[in-house]
Design a protein around this motif. Sequence first.
Motif, mmCIF file in Angstrom:
data_model
loop_
_atom_site.group_PDB
_atom_site.id
_atom_site.type_symbol
_atom_site.label_atom_id
_atom_site.label_comp_id
_atom_site.label_asym_id
_atom_site.label_seq_id
_atom_site.Cartn_x
_atom_site.Cartn_y
_atom_site.Cartn_z
ATOM 1 N N GLY A 245 0.955 -0.816 1.624
ATOM 2 C CA GLY A 245 0.237 -0.873 2.901
ATOM 3 C C GLY A 245 -0.696 0.312 3.095
ATOM 4 N N ARG A 246 -0.329 1.466 2.556
ATOM 5 C CA ARG A 246 -1.152 2.673 2.712
ATOM 6 C C ARG A 246 -2.477 2.599 1.968
ATOM 7 N NH1 ARG A 246 4.021 5.359 1.724
ATOM 8 N NH2 ARG A 246 4.843 5.933 3.752
ATOM 9 N N ILE A 247 -2.542 1.742 0.956
ATOM 10 C CA ILE A 247 -3.779 1.661 0.175
ATOM 11 C C ILE A 247 -4.761 0.633 0.745
ATOM 12 C CG2 ILE A 247 -2.677 2.430 -1.963
ATOM 13 C CD1 ILE A 247 -2.833 -0.631 -2.797
ATOM 14 N N LEU A 248 -4.363 -0.058 1.810
ATOM 15 C CA LEU A 248 -5.268 -1.044 2.423
ATOM 16 C C LEU A 248 -6.454 -0.321 3.052
ATOM 17 C CD1 LEU A 248 -2.698 -3.401 4.192
ATOM 18 C CD2 LEU A 248 -3.970 -3.838 2.080
ATOM 19 N N PRO A 249 -7.627 -0.926 2.997
ATOM 20 C CA PRO A 249 -8.781 -0.324 3.673
ATOM 21 C C PRO A 249 -8.508 -0.209 5.175
ATOM 22 C CG PRO A 249 -9.452 -2.169 2.261
ATOM 23 C CD PRO A 249 -7.956 -2.173 2.319
ATOM 24 N N SER B 139 -6.771 -6.940 -4.126
ATOM 25 C CA SER B 139 -6.064 -7.191 -5.378
ATOM 26 C C SER B 139 -6.232 -6.014 -6.334
ATOM 27 C CB SER B 139 -6.579 -8.474 -6.023
ATOM 28 O OG SER B 139 -5.944 -8.697 -7.247
ATOM 29 N N ARG B 140 -7.451 -5.488 -6.424
ATOM 30 C CA ARG B 140 -7.708 -4.355 -7.306
ATOM 31 C C ARG B 140 -6.889 -3.150 -6.883
ATOM 32 N NH1 ARG B 140 -9.772 0.225 -7.202
ATOM 33 N NH2 ARG B 140 -10.720 0.033 -5.155
ATOM 34 N N ARG B 141 -6.860 -2.868 -5.589
ATOM 35 C CA ARG B 141 -6.112 -1.709 -5.089
ATOM 36 C C ARG B 141 -4.614 -1.834 -5.373
ATOM 37 N NH1 ARG B 141 -8.407 1.032 0.162
ATOM 38 N NH2 ARG B 141 -10.643 0.848 -0.192
ATOM 39 N N SER B 142 -4.048 -3.003 -5.099
ATOM 40 C CA SER B 142 -2.608 -3.160 -5.320
ATOM 41 C C SER B 142 -2.283 -3.144 -6.810
ATOM 42 C CB SER B 142 -2.069 -4.417 -4.645
ATOM 43 O OG SER B 142 -2.717 -5.568 -5.104
ATOM 44 N N THR B 143 -3.132 -3.762 -7.617
ATOM 45 C CA THR B 143 -2.924 -3.753 -9.068
ATOM 46 C C THR B 143 -3.001 -2.326 -9.613
ATOM 47 O OG1 THR B 143 -3.813 -5.983 -9.259
ATOM 48 C CG2 THR B 143 -3.796 -4.658 -11.264
ATOM 49 N N ASP B 144 -3.985 -1.559 -9.148
ATOM 50 C CA ASP B 144 -4.122 -0.167 -9.596
ATOM 51 C C ASP B 144 -2.898 0.664 -9.219
ATOM 52 O OD1 ASP B 144 -6.595 -0.816 -10.634
ATOM 53 O OD2 ASP B 144 -7.754 0.294 -9.125
ATOM 54 N N LEU B 145 -2.398 0.490 -7.990
ATOM 55 C CA LEU B 145 -1.222 1.251 -7.561
ATOM 56 C C LEU B 145 -0.004 0.884 -8.399
ATOM 57 C CD1 LEU B 145 0.145 3.257 -5.620
ATOM 58 C CD2 LEU B 145 0.639 1.300 -4.141
ATOM 59 N N LEU B 146 0.208 -0.411 -8.601
ATOM 60 C CA LEU B 146 1.352 -0.830 -9.412
ATOM 61 C C LEU B 146 1.229 -0.324 -10.846
ATOM 62 C CD1 LEU B 146 1.815 -4.437 -8.019
ATOM 63 C CD2 LEU B 146 3.407 -2.519 -7.752
ATOM 64 N N LEU C 173 4.043 2.154 -12.298
ATOM 65 C CA LEU C 173 4.883 1.574 -13.344
ATOM 66 C C LEU C 173 4.361 1.903 -14.745
ATOM 67 C CD1 LEU C 173 5.578 -1.946 -11.747
ATOM 68 C CD2 LEU C 173 6.844 0.198 -11.456
ATOM 69 N N ALA C 174 3.555 2.946 -14.846
ATOM 70 C CA ALA C 174 2.936 3.319 -16.128
ATOM 71 C C ALA C 174 3.967 3.606 -17.214
ATOM 72 C CB ALA C 174 2.024 4.536 -15.935
ATOM 73 N N ASP C 175 5.135 4.084 -16.829
ATOM 74 C CA ASP C 175 6.152 4.398 -17.832
ATOM 75 C C ASP C 175 7.081 3.209 -18.119
ATOM 76 O OD1 ASP C 175 7.287 4.571 -15.281
ATOM 77 O OD2 ASP C 175 8.688 6.152 -15.855
ATOM 78 N N TRP C 176 6.778 2.049 -17.558
ATOM 79 C CA TRP C 176 7.549 0.837 -17.821
ATOM 80 C C TRP C 176 6.916 0.115 -19.013
ATOM 81 C CZ3 TRP C 176 10.080 -2.441 -13.570
ATOM 82 C CH2 TRP C 176 10.631 -1.633 -12.570
ATOM 83 N N SER C 177 7.739 -0.537 -19.817
ATOM 84 C CA SER C 177 7.201 -1.346 -20.916
ATOM 85 C C SER C 177 6.666 -2.662 -20.360
ATOM 86 C CB SER C 177 8.304 -1.636 -21.944
ATOM 87 O OG SER C 177 9.243 -2.554 -21.406
#
Length: 167
Positions: free
Chosen positions: A25-29, A106-113, A117-121
């Motif tokens: 929610g914090r990344i929403l415009p 979609s771009r914002r939520s995808t970027d945050l995830l 989760l960068a250290d997840w396989s």
Amino acid sequence: MAAQVQYEELARQLSAIGAVKRDLGRILPPDCPGGSAAVLTLLGRHGDMRMSKLAELLAVDMSVTSRHVAHVAERGWIERSPDPADKRSRILRLTAAGHIQLDELSRRSTDLLAERLADWSDDDVGRLIQLMTRLRESFGDCRSAPRLAHFAPAAESVADRTTRTPA
């Protein structure tokens, strides 16, 4: 079947999902609060629809839906057209600007995830998706009233445990 202690831990973990939702929610415009994002997302996923269908999908009152729809319409993200089958009703449709806003969300939520989760396989992320999909399907249509009979025994057992005195 899982043990009671596992279900209790699952309930705690699901409650903690609120932190993930708050971060998303914090990344929403600033001009696109959560309710507006939900309207855009549902129209993007399900296509054109009546306000009554949107209210059902949002699982909120029609007055709340009307406020969300007014907000996105004022920004030019949706258009409201008369329903050919019932001129009193309106059909909601994403505009080109709405599609652009939805793509940005979609771009914002995808970027945050991706960042969190960068250290997840890839397998771990895929398994999470699979399990969350299965969990959601197990609950079916969450817009219907819960079967309260199933909740009463659990509530009593929690109350019993908290009022017991140690031996």
